[in-house]
Design a protein around this motif. Structure first.
Motif, mmCIF file in Angstrom:
data_model
loop_
_atom_site.group_PDB
_atom_site.id
_atom_site.type_symbol
_atom_site.label_atom_id
_atom_site.label_comp_id
_atom_site.label_asym_id
_atom_site.label_seq_id
_atom_site.Cartn_x
_atom_site.Cartn_y
_atom_site.Cartn_z
ATOM 1 N N SER A 44 24.730 -18.109 24.307
ATOM 2 C CA SER A 44 24.785 -17.176 25.449
ATOM 3 C C SER A 44 25.912 -17.552 26.389
ATOM 4 O O SER A 44 26.606 -16.668 26.932
ATOM 5 C CB SER A 44 23.437 -17.204 26.187
ATOM 6 O OG SER A 44 22.382 -16.773 25.359
ATOM 7 N N LEU A 45 26.115 -18.845 26.615
ATOM 8 C CA LEU A 45 27.223 -19.282 27.460
ATOM 9 C C LEU A 45 28.567 -18.920 26.826
ATOM 10 O O LEU A 45 29.518 -18.541 27.538
ATOM 11 C CB LEU A 45 27.136 -20.794 27.702
ATOM 12 C CG LEU A 45 26.001 -21.272 28.612
ATOM 13 C CD1 LEU A 45 25.894 -22.793 28.589
ATOM 14 C CD2 LEU A 45 26.226 -20.786 30.051
ATOM 15 N N GLN A 46 28.655 -19.044 25.508
ATOM 16 C CA GLN A 46 29.888 -18.672 24.817
ATOM 17 C C GLN A 46 30.163 -17.177 24.968
ATOM 18 O O GLN A 46 31.316 -16.768 25.186
ATOM 19 C CB GLN A 46 29.775 -19.034 23.341
ATOM 20 C CG GLN A 46 31.024 -18.726 22.528
ATOM 21 C CD GLN A 46 32.215 -19.567 22.959
ATOM 22 O OE1 GLN A 46 32.128 -20.796 22.987
ATOM 23 N NE2 GLN A 46 33.327 -18.930 23.308
ATOM 24 N N GLN A 62 32.876 -22.219 30.937
ATOM 25 C CA GLN A 62 33.422 -23.246 30.055
ATOM 26 C C GLN A 62 32.854 -24.618 30.384
ATOM 27 O O GLN A 62 32.491 -25.383 29.482
ATOM 28 C CB GLN A 62 34.950 -23.263 30.168
ATOM 29 C CG GLN A 62 35.625 -24.200 29.176
ATOM 30 C CD GLN A 62 37.136 -24.120 29.258
ATOM 31 O OE1 GLN A 62 37.711 -24.045 30.349
ATOM 32 N NE2 GLN A 62 37.813 -24.097 28.103
ATOM 33 N N GLU A 63 32.757 -24.928 31.676
ATOM 34 C CA GLU A 63 32.192 -26.210 32.098
ATOM 35 C C GLU A 63 30.728 -26.316 31.680
ATOM 36 O O GLU A 63 30.285 -27.353 31.161
ATOM 37 C CB GLU A 63 32.321 -26.351 33.617
ATOM 38 C CG GLU A 63 31.632 -27.579 34.222
ATOM 39 C CD GLU A 63 32.354 -28.877 33.883
ATOM 40 O OE1 GLU A 63 31.783 -29.949 34.159
ATOM 41 O OE2 GLU A 63 33.475 -28.814 33.324
ATOM 42 N N ALA A 64 29.950 -25.248 31.883
ATOM 43 C CA ALA A 64 28.527 -25.271 31.527
ATOM 44 C C ALA A 64 28.364 -25.453 30.021
ATOM 45 O O ALA A 64 27.494 -26.214 29.562
ATOM 46 C CB ALA A 64 27.852 -23.986 31.986
ATOM 47 N N ARG A 65 29.206 -24.780 29.216
ATOM 48 C CA ARG A 65 29.090 -24.885 27.765
ATOM 49 C C ARG A 65 29.478 -26.277 27.287
ATOM 50 O O ARG A 65 28.801 -26.873 26.441
ATOM 51 C CB ARG A 65 29.982 -23.824 27.109
ATOM 52 C CG ARG A 65 29.961 -23.859 25.588
ATOM 53 C CD ARG A 65 30.974 -22.891 24.998
ATOM 54 N NE ARG A 65 31.044 -23.024 23.552
ATOM 55 C CZ ARG A 65 31.708 -23.982 22.914
ATOM 56 N NH1 ARG A 65 32.349 -24.917 23.620
ATOM 57 N NH2 ARG A 65 31.710 -24.035 21.591
ATOM 58 N N LEU A 71 25.598 -33.000 26.068
ATOM 59 C CA LEU A 71 24.302 -33.606 26.391
ATOM 60 C C LEU A 71 23.156 -33.063 25.542
ATOM 61 O O LEU A 71 22.005 -33.432 25.771
ATOM 62 C CB LEU A 71 23.986 -33.362 27.872
ATOM 63 C CG LEU A 71 24.966 -34.011 28.859
ATOM 64 C CD1 LEU A 71 24.730 -33.485 30.275
ATOM 65 C CD2 LEU A 71 24.835 -35.529 28.828
ATOM 66 N N ALA A 72 23.462 -32.214 24.573
ATOM 67 C CA ALA A 72 22.405 -31.569 23.792
ATOM 68 C C ALA A 72 21.511 -32.587 23.094
ATOM 69 O O ALA A 72 20.272 -32.488 23.134
ATOM 70 C CB ALA A 72 23.018 -30.612 22.769
ATOM 71 N N GLN A 183 25.678 -26.384 40.026
ATOM 72 C CA GLN A 183 26.096 -25.096 39.475
ATOM 73 C C GLN A 183 25.890 -25.056 37.969
ATOM 74 O O GLN A 183 25.443 -24.047 37.411
ATOM 75 C CB GLN A 183 27.575 -24.835 39.804
ATOM 76 C CG GLN A 183 28.076 -23.481 39.316
ATOM 77 C CD GLN A 183 27.310 -22.318 39.913
ATOM 78 O OE1 GLN A 183 27.057 -22.286 41.112
ATOM 79 N NE2 GLN A 183 26.932 -21.345 39.078
ATOM 80 N N VAL A 184 26.161 -26.173 37.284
ATOM 81 C CA VAL A 184 25.945 -26.219 35.842
ATOM 82 C C VAL A 184 24.455 -26.089 35.526
ATOM 83 O O VAL A 184 24.059 -25.339 34.622
ATOM 84 C CB VAL A 184 26.514 -27.531 35.250
ATOM 85 C CG1 VAL A 184 26.041 -27.722 33.810
ATOM 86 C CG2 VAL A 184 28.041 -27.508 35.291
#
Length: 790
Positions: A44-46, A62-65, A71-72, A183-184
């Motif tokens: 979804s982020l992509q 991009q930062e969130a992805r 960290l996955a 924000q992330v």
């Protein structure tokens, strides 16, 4: 506990295992579930990254992805332990689960929160709303089945260990441990909640099938009606539950389109006094002219029929406004936030708004600044929630609505009054609503008198010019003085009952200590069990009573301790045969002393006759040659805790139990003590009350959580009585309830638990009416924040 419920046909013992199995399955699947959640979130982020329109949005996605990919594996590894911990905490809390969810905020906590905590709360609530929406239907069915597996007679969603809140709490716990920016986390959580909803929906459907295959049938389910009332109904024929229960009974007002005025952050700032708007009181209203009836007279004329004794009045229809003064007419239709500004006009029927639905210019002019507008909205919501509370009888609900203009005026000059529990206006509302719960119907004895005191003392506030809290303080003092006149006689009766119970509690605690000391005597093992139980039970109470009544320093008051040794010797024929002369000299003193001691605590004679018969048989053996004959069992059991429920005698006598106090008959009469052995036994669903006798749905709470001041409905001799918990013993084992008429009822913790389980004692609510109303305001602000576009 076994419940006789037609919709849960499988024995409790055989269906606990399926419930445990589905919990274990959920833990086993925790890692693959969260891995799929993370992967769905990454995709979804992509997609958002690919469709980003601005450099800022592109950089954020991009930062969130990137952080999620990095960290996955850490989150997937930690999630199972976090879920296990959340489940363990939920199980450990058991019946003492806090009523407040981690995803809601209490009104009185807002002042203690900073902006970051407010944002976190809104984020949690927003994620929860997404999750609950995704699983709503299957969750309702799973709740019904899990509660059946636990043997519960009705659906209680909080008892479902697989609630979405538990999974979300574990996920948010793991996410909070990651070293990323707020924000992330914000960009993650909304998408994660949506993905988790899809996974839980699949998990729930699988577990529903497994429970049904195990023979579990759902119990009834809770449905919220349009009026806000909760009713419980059986599932539909197709096996689908007909509704989804809300988390609590708070009324949350709907909001108009667009961004709402009241949000959680603004409410917090209002309570902290950060809005420095000029405090300009609303335009005051001239009192009614001399020819107009006073509020008290007008309301009383409609509420009471002087020609009849007690009134026979049905709850008011929508035309109730026609029977009250003009100052109250505008209050009848003011139920929604969108109408808030219409409440600020003069006390006339509300003027029609402009064609676009917004307040008129005159109405806008009466509010200066955001702070005053927020104050008005909070007051309007608070009053509306109080007046909707089903614990209040309809005349009290209408009276609270009638006070709204006065509270509106106060809010303009003192906008923080609702945030201070000791503020005169808030205490006035609390005292009125709390005292009114003493009555379960308008026809209840004393209710007319109560309403008259409100009309004549507090009623004038409705049309008065409010300048400060002093106006409410004066009314509050007058009401307290009026109520104190009636309370004085009741207070004396209640105090006598409390003193009787306190003495019984002190005696029993001391008796338990004495009983343990006697139990350790080596000679105690040489006497028949019935004699041991007598000494460890009733006679320990006698010795304790003597010590409580004796002067300080007395070693053996009444010489009752000395009698223990003599009694133990006298019931051993192998010893007394060797000295029958000593036994002959002892008996004329022994038996009268025993009866004297028992009389000192008013101990029932029929409870000890079997012991005296046994003593006579043992004493006669001393004068009969030959080996000792085994003592026959007494005709009636004499237990160490004589007021406890009759049960099979233990293999060995035991000392008194601290948790099961004994109350003497004279103390029982003084306090209205209910003997547990005479309480109604549960006979299944057929013997349960057909309908709740109160004007509010009762709560099912453990006895240990009920606090002083709680109102309950108590079934006494087949009749329901509204009564209030007025005292709890220092050790939490004795409880005293007092009705509005002064009637007292006392009981042990064991009986209180039994009555709660049987439905013969029903708790009206955990929170006070005002606290509940203000929490509903906070819940509305939270909901507005969740739905806000900003």
């Amino acid at each position: 506990m076994t419940h006789n419920n037609t919709s849960a046909t499988v024995p409790t013992g055989s269906i606990v295992a399926p419930q445990q199995r589905i919990v274990q399955i959920a833990l086993t699947q925790a890692r693959p579930v969260v891995e799929r959640v993370i992967e769905t979130t990454r995709m979804s982020l992509q997609a958002r990254l690919d469709s980003a329109r601005t450099p800022g949005e592109h950089h954020a996605m991009q930062e969130a992805r990137q952080q999620l990919v990095r960290l996955a594996s850490v989150m997937a590894e930690r999630y199972p332990d976090a879920l296990r911990k959340a489940l363990d905490e939920d199980t450990a809390q058991g019946d003492d689960k806090p009523t407040r969810s981690l995803f809601t905020v209490n009104f009185d906590d807002l002042e203690l929160m900073d902006e970051a905590q407010i944002n976190d709360s809104v984020e949690r609530a927003r994620a929860r709303q997404v999750l609950v929406t995704a699983v709503e239907g299957p969750l309702a069915d799973l709740d019904a089945l899990v509660c059946a597996a636990q043997g519960l007679p009705r659906v209680q969603p909080e008892h479902n260990p697989l609630r979405p809140d538990v999974f979300l709490q574990a996920l948010q716990s793991v996410v909070s441990q990651m070293q990323v920016t707020p924000q992330v986390r914000h960009d993650w959580m909304g998408l994660m909640a949506q993905a988790l909803g899809t996974e839980l929906r699949s998990l729930y459907l699988t577990q529903i099938d497994q429970l049904k295959q195990s023979g579990v049938k759902p119990v009834g389910y809770a449905m919220r009606q349009a009026t806000g009332e909760v009713v419980y109904v059986a599932p539909a024929e197709a096996g689908v539950s007909p509704g989804f229960a809300a988390d609590n009974d708070l009324y949350v007002a709907s909001t108009s389109a667009g961004d709402p005025l009241l949000t959680l952050d603004r409410l917090r700032r209002l309570l902290l006094g950060e809005f420095n708007d000029a405090a300009a009181p609303a335009e005051t209203h001239a009192p009614a002219n001399d020819s107009q009836e006073s509020f008290a007279d007008r309301f009383a004329r409609e509420f009471e029929d002087p020609a009849q004794g007690l009134p026979h009045i049905d709850p008011p229809a929508t035309d109730f406004a026609m029977t009250v003064p003009a100052a109250f007419e505008a209050l009848q239709e003011m139920n929604q936030v969108g109408q808030m500004m219409e409440r600020l006009g003069t006390p006339r029927p509300p003027a029609a708004p402009a064609a676009d639905g917004h307040p008129t210019a005159v109405q806008r002019a009466q509010v200066q600044g955001l702070g005053q507008a927020l104050s008005m909205e909070v007051v309007a919501l608070m009053v509306d929630n109080i007046a909707r509370d089903t614990r209040l009888l309809w005349p009290v609900q209408q009276f609270i609505r009638a006070l709204e203009p006065a509270l509106m005026q106060l809010a303009l000059s003192d906008p923080r009054f609702f945030s201070h529990k000791e503020h005169a206006a808030r205490r006035l509302l609390q005292d009125i609503t709390d005292r009114s719960q003493a009555f379960n119907s308008p026809e209840a004895p004393g209710f007319q008198s109560f309403m008259r005191s409100l009309m004549h003392i507090a009623g004038p506030l409705a049309t008065a010019t409010i300048e400060s809290a002093d106006d409410f303080e004066q009314v509050l003092q007058q009401l307290h003085a009026k109520w104190a006149e009636k309370d004085q006689a009741l207070k004396q009766e209640r105090q006598r009952a409390i003193e009787a119970l306190q003495h019984a509690e002190q005696r029993h605690l001391l008796a338990a200590q004495i009983s343990r000391e006697l139990w350790l005597l080596p000679s105690m093992a040489k006497v028949p069990d019935a004699i041991s139980r007598f000494l460890l039970g009733p006679w320990a109470q006698v010795m304790a009573e003597a010590r409580l009544s004796a002067k300080p320093g007395t070693t053996d008051p009444g010489r009752y301790q000395e009698l223990v040794d003599a009694l133990i010797w006298s019931v051993q024929p192998e010893l007394t045969r060797a000295n029958t002369g000593q036994l002959a000299r002892l008996l004329p003193k022994l038996l009268p002393k025993l009866r004297e001691g028992l009389a000192s605590i008013d101990y029932p004679a029929d409870r000890t006759e079997a012991v005296f018969e046994l003593l006579m048989q043992l004493h006669q053996q001393a004068f009969t040659p030959g080996p000792r004959v085994a003592a026959p069992a007494p005709a009636a059991p004499v237990t160490a805790a004589p007021m406890a429920t009759p049960a099979a005698e233990p293999a060995q006598p035991a000392p008194l139990d601290d948790d099961d106090p004994w109350v003497a008959p004279s103390e029982a009469r003084e306090s209205g003590y209910i003997d547990i052995s005479q309480s109604p036994e549960s006979e299944g669903a057929d013997s349960a009350p057909e309908a709740t006798p109160s004007n509010a749905a009762p709560l099912q709470l453990p006895a240990s959580t009920i606090t002083v001041g709680t109102w309950v409905n108590l079934q006494v001799a087949g009749q329901w009585e509204r009564t209030q918990l007025s005292w709890i013993g220092s050790h939490g084992n004795l409880f005293l309830f007092t009705s509005a008429s002064g009637r007292t009822q006392s009981m042990t913790l064991r009986l209180l638990d039994r009555l709660l389980q049987q439905g013969a004692l029903q708790v009206l609510a955990e929170q006070t009416v005002v606290d509940n109303a203000l929490n509903a305001v906070a819940q509305t602000a939270m909901q507005n924040s969740v739905e806000s576009r900003h």
